[in-house]
Write a protein that holds these residues in place. Structure first.
Motif, PDB file in Angstrom:
ATOM      1  N   ASN A 332       0.829  -1.207   0.000  1.00 30.11           N
ATOM      2  CA  ASN A 332       0.000   0.000   0.000  1.00 30.11           C
ATOM      3  C   ASN A 332       0.861   1.253   0.000  1.00 30.11           C
ATOM      4  O   ASN A 332       0.559   2.235  -0.697  1.00 30.11           O
ATOM      5  CB  ASN A 332      -0.919  -0.015   1.214  1.00 30.11           C
ATOM      6  CG  ASN A 332      -2.034   1.012   1.127  1.00 30.11           C
ATOM      7  OD1 ASN A 332      -2.690   1.145   0.085  1.00 30.11           O
ATOM      8  ND2 ASN A 332      -2.248   1.750   2.204  1.00 30.11           N
ATOM      9  N   ASP A 333       1.952   1.218   0.769  1.00 31.06           N
ATOM     10  CA  ASP A 333       2.853   2.370   0.817  1.00 31.06           C
ATOM     11  C   ASP A 333       3.581   2.564  -0.506  1.00 31.06           C
ATOM     12  O   ASP A 333       3.841   3.705  -0.925  1.00 31.06           O
ATOM     13  CB  ASP A 333       3.875   2.199   1.940  1.00 31.06           C
ATOM     14  CG  ASP A 333       3.250   2.274   3.326  1.00 31.06           C
ATOM     15  OD1 ASP A 333       2.111   2.749   3.426  1.00 31.06           O
ATOM     16  OD2 ASP A 333       3.897   1.827   4.297  1.00 31.06           O
ATOM     17  N   ARG A 334       3.914   1.481  -1.173  1.00 30.83           N
ATOM     18  CA  ARG A 334       4.674   1.576  -2.425  1.00 30.83           C
ATOM     19  C   ARG A 334       3.780   1.886  -3.631  1.00 30.83           C
ATOM     20  O   ARG A 334       4.135   2.718  -4.478  1.00 30.83           O
ATOM     21  CB  ARG A 334       5.414   0.258  -2.666  1.00 30.83           C
ATOM     22  CG  ARG A 334       6.070   0.094  -4.021  1.00 30.83           C
ATOM     23  CD  ARG A 334       7.321   0.950  -4.169  1.00 30.83           C
ATOM     24  NE  ARG A 334       8.409   0.475  -3.328  1.00 30.83           N
ATOM     25  CZ  ARG A 334       9.628   1.015  -3.322  1.00 30.83           C
ATOM     26  NH1 ARG A 334       9.882   2.059  -4.107  1.00 30.83           N
ATOM     27  NH2 ARG A 334      10.573   0.549  -2.529  1.00 30.83           N
ATOM     28  N   PHE A 335       2.627   1.221  -3.708  1.00 30.66           N
ATOM     29  CA  PHE A 335       1.797   1.310  -4.910  1.00 30.66           C
ATOM     30  C   PHE A 335       0.426   1.954  -4.682  1.00 30.66           C
ATOM     31  O   PHE A 335      -0.352   2.120  -5.623  1.00 30.66           O
ATOM     32  CB  PHE A 335       1.580  -0.084  -5.515  1.00 30.66           C
ATOM     33  CG  PHE A 335       2.855  -0.795  -5.841  1.00 30.66           C
ATOM     34  CD1 PHE A 335       3.659  -0.372  -6.893  1.00 30.66           C
ATOM     35  CD2 PHE A 335       3.274  -1.883  -5.082  1.00 30.66           C
ATOM     36  CE1 PHE A 335       4.843  -1.035  -7.197  1.00 30.66           C
ATOM     37  CE2 PHE A 335       4.453  -2.550  -5.380  1.00 30.66           C
ATOM     38  CZ  PHE A 335       5.251  -2.123  -6.441  1.00 30.66           C
ATOM     39  N   GLY A 336       0.121   2.300  -3.429  1.00 30.05           N
ATOM     40  CA  GLY A 336      -1.173   2.894  -3.147  1.00 30.05           C
ATOM     41  C   GLY A 336      -2.293   1.878  -3.068  1.00 30.05           C
ATOM     42  O   GLY A 336      -3.476   2.243  -3.024  1.00 30.05           O
ATOM     43  N   SER A 337      -1.952   0.614  -3.066  1.00 31.30           N
ATOM     44  CA  SER A 337      -2.934  -0.465  -2.965  1.00 31.30           C
ATOM     45  C   SER A 337      -2.293  -1.661  -2.251  1.00 31.30           C
ATOM     46  O   SER A 337      -1.124  -1.975  -2.501  1.00 31.30           O
ATOM     47  CB  SER A 337      -3.412  -0.893  -4.355  1.00 31.30           C
ATOM     48  OG  SER A 337      -4.182  -2.080  -4.283  1.00 31.30           O
ATOM     49  N   GLY A 338      -3.077  -2.298  -1.410  1.00 30.33           N
ATOM     50  CA  GLY A 338      -2.563  -3.447  -0.674  1.00 30.33           C
ATOM     51  C   GLY A 338      -2.812  -4.773  -1.366  1.00 30.33           C
ATOM     52  O   GLY A 338      -2.596  -5.842  -0.763  1.00 30.33           O
ATOM     53  N   THR A 339      -3.240  -4.732  -2.643  1.00 29.66           N
ATOM     54  CA  THR A 339      -3.574  -5.963  -3.354  1.00 29.66           C
ATOM     55  C   THR A 339      -2.388  -6.935  -3.413  1.00 29.66           C
ATOM     56  O   THR A 339      -2.551  -8.148  -3.252  1.00 29.66           O
ATOM     57  CB  THR A 339      -4.044  -5.645  -4.792  1.00 29.66           C
ATOM     58  OG1 THR A 339      -5.179  -4.776  -4.727  1.00 29.66           O
ATOM     59  CG2 THR A 339      -4.413  -6.915  -5.536  1.00 29.66           C
TER      60      THR A 339
END
Length: 527
Positions: A332-339
């Motif tokens: 989530n911190d890197r890509f804006g999503s926790g997928t």
């Protein structure tokens, strides 16, 4: 025929003969006919134990415990300490397994090593600790997967702070029951299919560990320094414990829980080619590889842990499930999503699934052997083999594991006490035959292909003393002050199991249980 079998068995018990024939003749010399299909290679034998140890299962489900008791330092160094000392246990077991390669495993070893006078009692106690410990392990593993599934669904639907769906305890138990059903179905297939799946499970575990070991730290935008990972000690005020050595010892739970279940290689020995070698080698390779690879996994994850208090907070998105929150936050911190983190949890879930499958495989062989020797209630029902598979003990193991999980609906404390038998119960079963080899069997034991030579006695004593330490350590309070809902019920659960085994023995079994009678002798007696 009976007298010949009795004579050969007596020679074996007294340690005066070293069996070095083919697998089938060796098994017959131990008193059993070949009822299970012998189709497993060393790799397949190793795969079952390695999948049950399952680094991803143990470390992932108990990483929060490690953070609570000492933080990364207790896990990084605790893993090495527990691994080295457990290798003494594995070496001792491998040596005995090489001499007596049978699905009965630990309780047959105790029977033989304790001698004619004490053998039946030794086998009875060892067998019950082993079979109950294995059932508790299956319960624990599949319940852990059911809990992980709940967290995956939670994060996939928005998380704890985004209106995500958090399954209640009844849904978790339904998940658990469904998993056991699928695992029982798989284990009802021929051993060839189960072997393929077991080998695939080992590959999945290795692939998963190496992928996550490097992927999580690489994706993480915030990392701990090496100094912090290897020197930072964490005290959790919620435990009420202030002694650092005490906290560190409690932190060994994660490592010790993970390094359990390698007796599966012994229970699969009647289905393994060159079992006098490969059963023991399966034990040693499964634990040895797990120690090395597991340490790398623990270290790799620890670099991504930057805020332990937040990870353990029950109000976070993963409801306090530490590793799930780590994976989710990293992506989530890197890509804006926790997928991506959820997909990583899927890799872990796959490993836990295969761990549960292999647990049923091992459970069913132990229960089959115990019923074959008349020790389980309704033994004649459970000992039936269909298409070279002990199908009835497969479903018995799944049913018992499900019944154990039902206690979680009434009291989570009671459920935790029951599954706590996993580590202590199994390690008591591991230590008993080693102890009998050192005492009653010290002059009669004849080693097989695996021979520890002059180091055997020293290695055996270290193994026994380590297990005694574990029994004390994991019976200590983990939270202060001690109240009804914080009491460590482990010694009570183990005590109840011991009282059951002893009570059953003195009231009934001592009159009819003579130890592993062997299927050949049973057949002759029936004739």
């Amino acid at each position: 025929m009976n007298s010949e079998l009795d004579s050969e068995k007596e020679l074996l018990i007294m340690g005066l003969e070293k069996i070095t024939h083919t697998d089938q003749s060796r098994l017959e010399a131990l008193g059993y006919k070949q009822e299970l299909k012998r189709d497993l290679s060393l790799v397949a034998n190793f795969a079952f134990s390695f999948s049950i140890i399952s680094i991803l299962t143990g470390v992932t489900t108990l990483y929060g415990t490690g953070l609570t008791y000492g933080g990364t330092i207790s896990m990084v160094y605790g893993w090495i300490i527990a691994g080295c000392l457990n290798m003494f246990v594995a070496l001792s077991m491998a040596e005995i397994c090489s001499a007596y390669p049978t699905s009965a495993g630990l309780y047959y070893w105790s029977y033989t090593l304790a001698g004619p006078s004490w053998g039946p009692f030794a086998a009875w106690i060892t067998g019950w600790f082993n079979v109950i410990g294995q059932w508790a392990m299956t319960t624990s593993v599949d319940y852990s997967l059911a809990t992980l599934m709940r967290v995956i669904i939670l994060l996939s639907t928005g998380g704890g702070n985004g209106g995500g769906y958090y399954a209640n305890k009844y849904v978790v138990v339904l998940f658990h029951g469904g998993l056991l059903f699928v695992h029982a179905l798989i284990n009802s297939l021929s051993i060839a299919w189960v072997s393929y799946l077991g080998t695939f499970a080992a590959v999945w575990n290795v692939f998963g560990v190496f992928t996550l070991m490097f992927l999580i730290p690489l994706v993480a935008t915030h990392k701990q320094t090496a100094e912090s990972v290897f020197t930072s000690f964490r005290r959790d005020p919620s435990t009420g414990i202030h002694s650092e050595p005490y906290i560190f010892l409690l932190g060994l739970l994660m490592s010790q829980y993970t390094m359990t279940g390698y007796d599966a290689s012994a229970h699969m020995s009647e289905e393994t080619k060159s079992s006098d070698k490969n059963g023991g080698y399966g034990i040693l390779s499964a634990l040895g590889i797990s120690i090395v690879v597991g340490w790398g996994y623990v270290v790799g994850l620890s670099f991504a842990v930057v805020n332990p208090d937040r990870l353990l907070d029950p109000n976070n998105d993963a409801k306090g499930y530490a590793i799930a929150q780590v994976f989710y936050d990293v992506f989530n911190d890197r890509f804006g999503s926790g997928t991506g983190g959820i997909l990583c949890l899927g890799v872990v879930a796959g490993a836990v699934f295969f761990c549960g499958m292999s647990c049923i495989t091992s459970n069913s062989r132990m229960a089959f052997a115990f019923s074959r020797d008349g020790a389980l209630p309704l033994s004649k029902v459970w000992r039936v083999v269909r298409n070279d598979v002990p199908v009835r003990t497969v479903w018995l193991s799944a049913a018992v594991a499900f019944a154990m999980a039902l206690t979680s609906l009434g009291s989570l404390v009671a459920f935790q006490a029951m599954v706590s038998i996993t580590t202590i119960g199994l390690y008591i079963a591991y230590a008993l035959p080693i102890f009998f080899k050192l005492t009653l069997g010290r002059k009669t034991f004849a080693p097989g292909h695996i021979n520890l030579g002059p180091f055997s006695t020293f290695i055996n004593w270290v193994a026994v003393l380590w297990v005694l330490t574990l029994v004390v350590l994991f019976s200590l309070p983990t939270i202060y002050p001690i109240e009804a809902n914080t009491l460590n019920y482990t010694p009570i659960a183990v005590g109840i199991l011991l009282l059951y085994a002893l009570g059953y023995w003195f009231l009934s079994a001592r009159h009819w249980f003579k130890g592993p009678v062997g299927s050949l002798e049973s057949k002759e007696a029936e004739a």
